[in-house]
Design a protein around this motif. Sequence first.
Motif, PDB file in Angstrom:
ATOM      1  N   VAL A 182      13.533  -3.110  -1.377  1.00 21.70           N
ATOM      2  CA  VAL A 182      14.893  -3.655  -1.449  1.00 21.70           C
ATOM      3  C   VAL A 182      14.918  -5.076  -0.890  1.00 21.70           C
ATOM      4  N   GLU A 183      14.264  -5.288   0.251  1.00 18.29           N
ATOM      5  CA  GLU A 183      14.236  -6.629   0.846  1.00 18.29           C
ATOM      6  C   GLU A 183      13.578  -7.644  -0.089  1.00 18.29           C
ATOM      7  N   THR A 184      12.489  -7.240  -0.729  1.00 19.32           N
ATOM      8  CA  THR A 184      11.770  -8.140  -1.643  1.00 19.32           C
ATOM      9  C   THR A 184      12.621  -8.454  -2.865  1.00 19.32           C
ATOM     10  N   LEU A 185      13.293  -7.442  -3.379  1.00 22.29           N
ATOM     11  CA  LEU A 185      14.150  -7.661  -4.553  1.00 22.29           C
ATOM     12  C   LEU A 185      15.293  -8.611  -4.220  1.00 22.29           C
ATOM     13  N   VAL A 186      15.935  -8.390  -3.070  1.00 19.02           N
ATOM     14  CA  VAL A 186      17.046  -9.255  -2.660  1.00 19.02           C
ATOM     15  C   VAL A 186      16.572 -10.692  -2.496  1.00 19.02           C
ATOM     16  N   GLN A 187      15.394 -10.864  -1.899  1.00 16.21           N
ATOM     17  CA  GLN A 187      14.837 -12.207  -1.747  1.00 16.21           C
ATOM     18  C   GLN A 187      14.596 -12.849  -3.111  1.00 16.21           C
ATOM     19  N   GLY A 188      14.097 -12.063  -4.055  1.00 17.17           N
ATOM     20  CA  GLY A 188      13.857 -12.576  -5.391  1.00 17.17           C
ATOM     21  C   GLY A 188      15.134 -12.913  -6.132  1.00 17.17           C
ATOM     22  N   MET A 189      16.182 -12.189  -5.826  1.00 18.20           N
ATOM     23  CA  MET A 189      17.470 -12.465  -6.447  1.00 18.20           C
ATOM     24  C   MET A 189      18.053 -13.776  -5.933  1.00 18.20           C
ATOM     25  N   ASN A 190      17.725 -14.111  -4.679  1.00 18.53           N
ATOM     26  CA  ASN A 190      18.287 -15.309  -4.051  1.00 18.53           C
ATOM     27  C   ASN A 190      17.388 -16.535  -4.158  1.00 18.53           C
ATOM     28  N   GLU A 191      16.084 -16.294  -4.299  1.00 21.12           N
ATOM     29  CA  GLU A 191      15.133 -17.399  -4.353  1.00 21.12           C
ATOM     30  C   GLU A 191      14.186 -17.194  -5.530  1.00 21.12           C
ATOM     31  N   LYS A 192      14.373 -17.925  -6.582  1.00 16.47           N
ATOM     32  CA  LYS A 192      13.537 -17.796  -7.778  1.00 16.47           C
ATOM     33  C   LYS A 192      12.132 -18.336  -7.496  1.00 16.47           C
ATOM     34  N   SER A 193      11.112 -17.573  -7.887  1.00 18.42           N
ATOM     35  CA  SER A 193       9.731 -18.014  -7.699  1.00 18.42           C
ATOM     36  C   SER A 193       9.121 -18.407  -9.048  1.00 18.42           C
ATOM     37  N   PRO A 194       8.156 -19.341  -9.042  1.00 20.20           N
ATOM     38  CA  PRO A 194       7.589 -19.823 -10.307  1.00 20.20           C
ATOM     39  C   PRO A 194       6.670 -18.823 -10.982  1.00 20.20           C
ATOM     40  N   VAL A 195       6.076 -17.903 -10.206  1.00 22.66           N
ATOM     41  CA  VAL A 195       5.175 -16.894 -10.769  1.00 22.66           C
ATOM     42  C   VAL A 195       5.485 -15.540 -10.130  1.00 22.66           C
ATOM     43  N   SER A 196       4.951 -14.499 -10.742  1.00 23.28           N
ATOM     44  CA  SER A 196       5.146 -13.158 -10.177  1.00 23.28           C
ATOM     45  C   SER A 196       4.315 -13.009  -8.909  1.00 23.28           C
ATOM     46  N   ARG A 197       4.731 -12.113  -8.046  1.00 21.89           N
ATOM     47  CA  ARG A 197       4.006 -11.873  -6.805  1.00 21.89           C
ATOM     48  C   ARG A 197       3.597 -10.404  -6.719  1.00 21.89           C
ATOM     49  N   LYS A 198       2.484 -10.162  -6.029  1.00 26.90           N
ATOM     50  CA  LYS A 198       2.023  -8.796  -5.777  1.00 26.90           C
ATOM     51  C   LYS A 198       1.911  -8.594  -4.276  1.00 26.90           C
ATOM     52  N   ILE A 199       2.633  -7.623  -3.760  1.00 25.28           N
ATOM     53  CA  ILE A 199       2.581  -7.291  -2.337  1.00 25.28           C
ATOM     54  C   ILE A 199       1.753  -6.018  -2.197  1.00 25.28           C
ATOM     55  N   ILE A 200       0.703  -6.081  -1.366  1.00 21.44           N
ATOM     56  CA  ILE A 200      -0.186  -4.943  -1.147  1.00 21.44           C
ATOM     57  C   ILE A 200       0.002  -4.462   0.287  1.00 21.44           C
ATOM     58  N   VAL A 201       0.369  -3.200   0.458  1.00 21.40           N
ATOM     59  CA  VAL A 201       0.643  -2.672   1.799  1.00 21.40           C
ATOM     60  C   VAL A 201      -0.521  -1.803   2.273  1.00 21.40           C
ATOM     61  N   GLY A 202      -0.805  -1.888   3.561  1.00 23.90           N
ATOM     62  CA  GLY A 202      -1.918  -1.158   4.152  1.00 23.90           C
ATOM     63  C   GLY A 202      -1.553   0.274   4.503  1.00 23.90           C
ATOM     64  N   THR A 203      -2.529   1.007   5.033  1.00 20.53           N
ATOM     65  CA  THR A 203      -2.372   2.417   5.389  1.00 20.53           C
ATOM     66  C   THR A 203      -3.088   2.692   6.700  1.00 20.53           C
ATOM     67  N   ASP A 204      -2.887   3.894   7.237  1.00 24.57           N
ATOM     68  CA  ASP A 204      -3.618   4.368   8.408  1.00 24.57           C
ATOM     69  C   ASP A 204      -4.209   5.741   8.106  1.00 24.57           C
ATOM     70  N   LEU A 205      -5.387   6.023   8.650  1.00 25.40           N
ATOM     71  CA  LEU A 205      -5.972   7.361   8.550  1.00 25.40           C
ATOM     72  C   LEU A 205      -5.492   8.170   9.747  1.00 25.40           C
ATOM     73  N   ILE A 206      -4.790   9.278   9.466  1.00 22.81           N
ATOM     74  CA  ILE A 206      -4.251  10.144  10.506  1.00 22.81           C
ATOM     75  C   ILE A 206      -5.089  11.424  10.553  1.00 22.81           C
ATOM     76  N   LEU A 207      -5.752  11.669  11.670  1.00 21.48           N
ATOM     77  CA  LEU A 207      -6.615  12.840  11.801  1.00 21.48           C
ATOM     78  C   LEU A 207      -5.883  13.966  12.527  1.00 21.48           C
ATOM     79  N   ARG A 208      -5.856  15.134  11.865  1.00 21.63           N
ATOM     80  CA  ARG A 208      -5.224  16.316  12.447  1.00 21.63           C
ATOM     81  C   ARG A 208      -6.216  17.480  12.398  1.00 21.63           C
ATOM     82  N   GLY A 209      -5.715  18.671  12.273  1.00 18.02           N
ATOM     83  CA  GLY A 209      -6.557  19.851  12.406  1.00 18.02           C
ATOM     84  C   GLY A 209      -7.460  20.187  11.244  1.00 18.02           C
TER      85      GLY A 209
END
Length: 329
Positions: free
Chosen positions: A295-322
Motif C-alpha cells: 500500500v505504501e509503495t502504491l501510494v508513493q507511485g500515485m504521488n510520484e511518477k517514476s520513469p521506469v518500473s521498480r522491483k522491490i525484493i524483501v528478505g526473510t528469516d529462518l525460524i527454527l522450532r521443533g
Amino acid sequence: MATIKDIARLAGVSPATVSRVLNYDSELSVALETKKKIFEVAESLNYTKHLRNGSASKQTVRLIQWYNDQEELEDLYYLAIRLGIEKKAEELNIALLKETWDSVSEKPADGTIALGKFDTHQLVELKKSQANLLLVDSDGTNHGINSLIVDFSSSIKKIIDYFKNQGVREITMLAGKEYTKKSRQRVSDPRSSAFKQLIAAEGLQGTIIEADFSVESGYQVMKGHLENHQKVPTALFAANDALAIGALKAITEKNYRVPQDISLIGFNDVSVAKYVSPPLSTVKVYTEWMGELAVETLVQGMNEKSPVSRKIIVGTDLILRGSTNPISK
C-alpha cells in the motif's frame, strides 16, 4: 504467542474446534465462514502493529486477488498479505475495493494492487486497464509493471546452509505446482529453481517431488513417496507451510519421528506453523508487512511518477522450532 483459547474467544468457537481447524483435521465438519474467521483471527493475533489515526483521504485502491475464500484457507500466505493490505489501507483512510480477476469492475480507483500469479496475457490486460499498478508476489518488471516479491534465492540458501551445517548431504524438496487462473499456465516457482542451483553449487544431492500447494496434496504426495521409496528422506524442505503440514501428517502416520528421523522445514511462517506438533521450523516471510509495504509503495507511485518500473525484493528469516534438530555447536 497467542494461545488456542485466545483465538477461540475472539472467533466465538470452542478451543477444540480451533485446534482441529488449525491442524487441518479432515474429519471436522465446519462451515467455510467459521474456518475463515478462525484463520483470520489467528493471523491477526500474529500481527502486532497498532493502527495509527490517519488523516482524511479520498483515495480508492483496487485490490485484485487471484485466490477465492476457499483457496485462501488452503494457503494462508495470501490471506496474511491481504490482511496487511487491509490494515494499512484502514490506517491511511484509503477505501479498498476488493475484487477477483473474474469480477474486475469499471469502478474508478486511484491505484491497483494485483495480488497473486498472473500470466502474460493478464499482465498486458492489467497494465492496459489499471492505472498505477503494483504486482505483489509476481514479477512484472519485464512488462514495465512495479513489483513486490520475496528474495527466494537467499531464503533457500538459508535452508541449505542449515542442513549442510547439520552434516546432511542429501535434501528432498516437496515443491509446489501452481497454475494461473485464466489460461491454466504453469507458474515457474523460483524456490525450485534456486534449490536446484544451490544444491549443485554446494555439491549436495537433491531430490524434488511435486504436489499442489495444499495440505491435502502435500499429505497424499508425501504418503505415496514414503510408501513407494525404500530410502526415507532425512532432510525435507517444503515449498510452503501447507505442504509441510500435509507432509508432517503423512510422516507421523507412517510412524516416523520428526525431527529424529526426518528433519522438516516449511516456508512462509503462517500462524498455523506454531500450533502443529511438533511446531514447524520455517522460513518467515513478513507477509503482513509486505501488505503494508504494498500500500505504501502504491501510494508513493500515485504521488510520484517514476520513469521506469521498480522491483522491490524483501528478505526473510529462518525460524527454527521443533521440527528440526538444534543447531550443531
